[in-house]
Motif scaffolding. Structure first.
Motif, PDB file in Angstrom:
ATOM      1  N   ASN A  15      15.658  -1.060  -7.405  1.00 28.01           N
ATOM      2  CA  ASN A  15      14.457  -1.103  -6.567  1.00 28.01           C
ATOM      3  C   ASN A  15      14.789  -0.800  -5.109  1.00 28.01           C
ATOM      4  OD1 ASN A  15      12.617  -1.629  -8.570  1.00 28.01           O
ATOM      5  ND2 ASN A  15      12.519  -3.831  -8.200  1.00 28.01           N
TER       6      ASN A  15
ATOM      7  N   ASN B 139      13.586   2.571  -3.046  1.00 33.03           N
ATOM      8  CA  ASN B 139      12.887   2.476  -1.762  1.00 33.03           C
ATOM      9  C   ASN B 139      13.626   3.256  -0.683  1.00 33.03           C
ATOM     10  OD1 ASN B 139      10.739   0.988  -2.606  1.00 33.03           O
ATOM     11  ND2 ASN B 139      11.490  -0.973  -1.860  1.00 33.03           N
TER      12      ASN B 139
ATOM     13  N   THR C  51       5.886  -4.337   9.872  1.00 30.01           N
ATOM     14  CA  THR C  51       6.022  -3.957   8.464  1.00 30.01           C
ATOM     15  C   THR C  51       7.118  -4.770   7.787  1.00 30.01           C
ATOM     16  OG1 THR C  51       5.252  -1.711   8.922  1.00 30.01           O
ATOM     17  CG2 THR C  51       6.506  -2.044   6.893  1.00 30.01           C
TER      18      THR C  51
ATOM     19  N   ILE D 114       7.085  -7.024   3.944  1.00 32.61           N
ATOM     20  CA  ILE D 114       7.498  -6.181   2.820  1.00 32.61           C
ATOM     21  C   ILE D 114       7.687  -6.955   1.518  1.00 32.61           C
ATOM     22  CG2 ILE D 114       8.553  -4.400   4.232  1.00 32.61           C
ATOM     23  CD1 ILE D 114      11.232  -5.746   3.765  1.00 32.61           C
TER      24      ILE D 114
ATOM     25  N   TYR E  43       1.739  -5.416  -1.172  1.00 33.09           N
ATOM     26  CA  TYR E  43       1.796  -4.786   0.153  1.00 33.09           C
ATOM     27  C   TYR E  43       2.695  -3.557   0.066  1.00 33.09           C
ATOM     28  CZ  TYR E  43       2.745  -3.913   5.054  1.00 33.09           C
ATOM     29  OH  TYR E  43       2.866  -3.323   6.279  1.00 33.09           O
ATOM     30  N   THR E  44       2.162  -2.410   0.435  1.00 31.58           N
ATOM     31  CA  THR E  44       2.942  -1.185   0.376  1.00 31.58           C
ATOM     32  C   THR E  44       2.509  -0.258   1.499  1.00 31.58           C
ATOM     33  OG1 THR E  44       3.549   0.719  -0.975  1.00 31.58           O
ATOM     34  CG2 THR E  44       1.307  -0.128  -1.235  1.00 31.58           C
ATOM     35  N   THR E  45       3.458   0.536   1.973  1.00 31.84           N
ATOM     36  CA  THR E  45       3.165   1.554   2.980  1.00 31.84           C
ATOM     37  C   THR E  45       3.113   2.942   2.349  1.00 31.84           C
ATOM     38  OG1 THR E  45       5.531   1.743   3.498  1.00 31.84           O
ATOM     39  CG2 THR E  45       4.240   0.191   4.808  1.00 31.84           C
ATOM     40  N   LYS E  46       3.307   3.003   1.058  1.00 30.06           N
ATOM     41  CA  LYS E  46       3.277   4.294   0.369  1.00 30.06           C
ATOM     42  C   LYS E  46       1.838   4.742   0.162  1.00 30.06           C
ATOM     43  CE  LYS E  46       7.625   3.413  -2.065  1.00 30.06           C
ATOM     44  NZ  LYS E  46       8.297   3.273  -3.378  1.00 30.06           N
TER      45      LYS E  46
ATOM     46  N   GLY F 272       2.731   3.738  -5.259  1.00 29.43           N
ATOM     47  CA  GLY F 272       3.456   2.475  -5.383  1.00 29.43           C
ATOM     48  C   GLY F 272       2.495   1.327  -5.612  1.00 29.43           C
ATOM     49  N   THR F 273       3.000   0.279  -6.275  1.00 30.60           N
ATOM     50  CA  THR F 273       2.172  -0.894  -6.581  1.00 30.60           C
ATOM     51  C   THR F 273       2.317  -1.995  -5.548  1.00 30.60           C
ATOM     52  OG1 THR F 273       3.931  -1.905  -7.908  1.00 30.60           O
ATOM     53  CG2 THR F 273       2.392  -0.422  -9.040  1.00 30.60           C
ATOM     54  N   GLY F 274       3.355  -1.926  -4.720  1.00 35.36           N
ATOM     55  CA  GLY F 274       3.593  -3.004  -3.772  1.00 35.36           C
ATOM     56  C   GLY F 274       4.267  -4.201  -4.391  1.00 35.36           C
TER      57      GLY F 274
END
Length: 657
Positions: free
Chosen positions: A399, A403, A455, A459, A464-467, A472-474
């Motif tokens: 993972n 990332n 951010t 994380i 929560y995701t910035t993608k 992405g699922t976060g």
């Protein structure tokens, strides 16, 4: 005639002397503003004035004689009253003298200093007053000396400044705080201890002091002689003369570096505690969602199997069902990530060699990460063994590596490193905190885009995701967080936008050496049939209860279903049972409590628990013991039948709760 000339000269001299004495008295009295209030002084001046006038009259009479005025005319002048005039003036002089001595009895002195005459009693009073004045001066000097000693030896820096900021005083505390001796700084501008910003700050404060502000307190950063920075609390007050004019300023500086560090550490600890509480709340929420969702998935999966059995001769339907199975598997993986985050994922911890784990992940990544990424693995020089689930440990590394890859779309470097580190227990950027000790450490570093502090602070939150949407699922880093905390470890992230990111994973070192390999999977045989055994199924989700009942019935079991513990107890009293299959978390009486109640009636009753929370309830919540029979939702029919058969085979000696 010569006698008259001598008489004339003598009176003139005496007249001038008395007049001079009168002026000497009147002038200082006038300067002191006491012409109306100091009657004794004015009475004294009046005596000398009258005496001067009297001698002036005598001098005038002598002058007439010397100039040889005719005798007849002299007689006329005497007759005219010169003698009477002199006599009357002498009476006035006597009256002034009597008035003076009357006042003299109560005043004692004229203006104090420079008194013309003081009697013995007055002299005694003057000496007593002078002694009191000397004692007061001595006490003031002693007070000033004590104050100077206190100022010199205080830990606070005390500085004297001119209105323009030139240093005029420098105590020992200032020397210890800033490193300069008094000889080095006296006469120097105070800006030698400040940078450009601090110099402007000083100028502003001194300007406000010159404009009449009584005192200014503020915090600032100053420079020591060796160039190091020190945080100080400053109090600047004006120094004024007797007329109230500002002639300088005093500055008191106190070192607050340690206090600020303690405040920042306390704030960081509070933030860390708030973060842990937020993560715990999110974990409970995510766990509840996963639990309910697993029930739904179990229904979908098993009804899919039912349809597949009944449509085995319809290829198109079978193809559609395969798509449903694929969707169920994806949803199951998603809930498994949620359960991992909430520490509810079923795990099999064992001793794992971190160097081997890093090498294995490196091999996997080399085939998939892409040629634009430079992958480097740095194993530890010493063997590192941790007690964790090998699959979950691999998931952590994968993972983090994925990332890192996503953060380097244009390429870059990715480093996987294993080593050991000793912590002192005071680290404030660990999630969660760890006690002091030596730990194994995994580092995953990239040269990617990096993250802002805002951010980085979020994380590990689930979802929560910035993608971009759909990318992405976060849950990736939330899963990492759950795995690490389940292994009694901690994680730390350091990132700078435009530079890169480093994740540090800390895990407790195992006391034994690694080498316990994962056993190869055993090929599963068809599950045994129930042969009419009665199973009491307790499940508050009605649809899932129907699925379980259908599976067990098809496998030859006799099934009793109940939606909650009270109903289950009633069914047991009426029909009895050979095994109990119960959900763990239910409204009212829990599955564990239900099992205890039934064991009071039938101690050897086999019990199989099932839950969407899985065995995350073990250890941390103490709802179940570690050696219980447990089935994680969602499950297949084969999983259920095999687990139930195994549980019944172990009865009665290993099922006692």
């Amino acid at each position: 005639m010569p006698d008259q000339q001598i008489f004339l000269l003598g009176n003139l001299v005496i007249m001038v002397a008395y007049a001079a004495i009168m002026v000497a008295i009147v002038v200082p009295v006038a300067r002191a503003g006491q012409l109306r209030t100091n009657r004794l002084a004015m009475a004294t001046a009046l005596i000398f004035f009258s005496c001067a006038v009297g001698h002036g009259l005598h001098a005038a009479m002598a002058y007439q004689t010397v100039t040889q005025i005719p005798v007849a005319h002299q007689m006329h002048m005497h007759a005219a009253g010169w003698s009477w005039t002199s006599a009357l003036w002498d009476l006035c002089t006597a009256a002034a003298g009597i008035y003076y001595w009357t006042l003299r009895r109560s005043y004692g002195v004229l203006l104090g200093k420079g008194a013309i005459y003081v009697d013995p009693w007055g002299q005694r009073r003057l000496e007593e007053a002078d002694a009191r004045e000397r004692a007061a001066r001595d006490a003031a000097e002693a007070h000033r000396a004590t104050l100077a000693t206190v100022v010199e030896h205080t830990d606070d820096a005390v500085l004297g400044l001119t209105p323009d900021g030139i240093i005029t005083a420098w105590n020992g505390g200032a020397e210890r705080l800033f490193g300069y001796t008094a000889e080095e700084v006296l006469g120097q501008p105070a800006t030698i201890m400040a940078d450009e910003r601090g110099s402007g700050e000083q100028a502003d404060v001194l300007a406000r002091i010159r404009q009449g502000e009584r005192g200014i307190a503020y915090e600032a950063r100053r420079l020591r002689k060796d160039g190091t920075l020190v945080d100080v609390a400053l109090t600047v007050t004006p120094i004024q003369d007797h007329a109230g004019t500002v002639i300088g300023a005093s500055a008191v500086a106190r070192d607050i570096t340690a206090a600020k560090e303690a405040t920042e550490r306390r704030r960081a600890i509070e933030n860390r505690s708030n973060q842990a509480q937020r993560m715990e709340s999110l974990g409970k929420l995510a766990g509840g969602v996963a639990h309910d969702f697993n029930n739904i998935l179990a229904i979908i999966a098993n009804y899919t199997e039912f349809v597949a059995e009944e449509t085995a001769d319809q290829p198109r339907v079978q193809a559609d069902l395969r798509q449903v199975r694929t969707a169920v598997e994806r949803a199951t993986n998603l809930t498994r990530q949620l359960l991992t985050f909430t520490r509810a994922e079923a795990i099999q911890p064992q001793d794992v060699d971190l160097n081997a784990a890093v090498t294995e992940v490196q091999t996997m990544l080399e085939r998939t990460i892409g040629e634009h990424i430079d992958l480097l693995a740095v194993p530890s020089a010493q063997p590192l063994t941790v007690h964790a689930d090998p699959g979950q440990l691999q998931q952590v590394l994968l993972n983090l590596a994925i990332n890192a890859r996503d953060a380097m779309p244009e390429g870059g470097s990715l480093v996987l490193e294993a080593n050991s580190v000793t912590l002192d227990g005071d680290e404030v950027n660990m999630q969660p905190p760890l006690p002091a000790g030596t730990y194994a450490r995994l580092l995953v570093s990239d040269t990617g885009e990096g993250m802002s502090p805002e951010t980085a602070a979020r994380i590990f939150e689930p979802f929560y995701t910035t993608k971009p949407q759909g990318k992405g699922t976060g849950l990736g880093l939330a899963t990492v967080y759950g795995i690490v905390t389940e292994a009694a470890g901690s994680i730390n992230v350091y990132s700078e936008p435009g530079i890169g990111t480093t994740f540090r994973v800390y895990l407790p070192l195992a006391s034994t050496t690694a080498g316990n390999a994962v056993s190869p999977p055993v090929p599963r045989t068809p599950p045994p049939r129930g042969d009419g055994s009665t199973v009491l199924v307790v499940e508050d989700e009605a649809a899932l209860a129907r699925v379980v009942a259908r599976i067990l019935t098809n496998a030859g079991y006799h099934v009793l279903t109940a939606a909650e513990a009270t109903e289950a107890l009633g069914l047991y009293e009426q029909h009895g049972c050979d095994a109990l299959l119960t959900d763990v978390i239910m409204p009212g009486i829990s599955g564990r409590r239900l099992a205890d109640l039934l064991h009071e009636r039938q101690p050897d009753l086999p019990v199989l628990y099932m839950s969407g929370y899985s065995n995350g309830l073990l250890g941390t919540t103490h709802i179940l013991d570690e050696d219980i029979a447990f089935l994680e939702k969602p499950f297949t029919a084969a999983d259920l039948l095999h687990k139930l058969a195994t549980t019944c085979e172990k009865s009665p000696s290993h099922v006692r709760l």
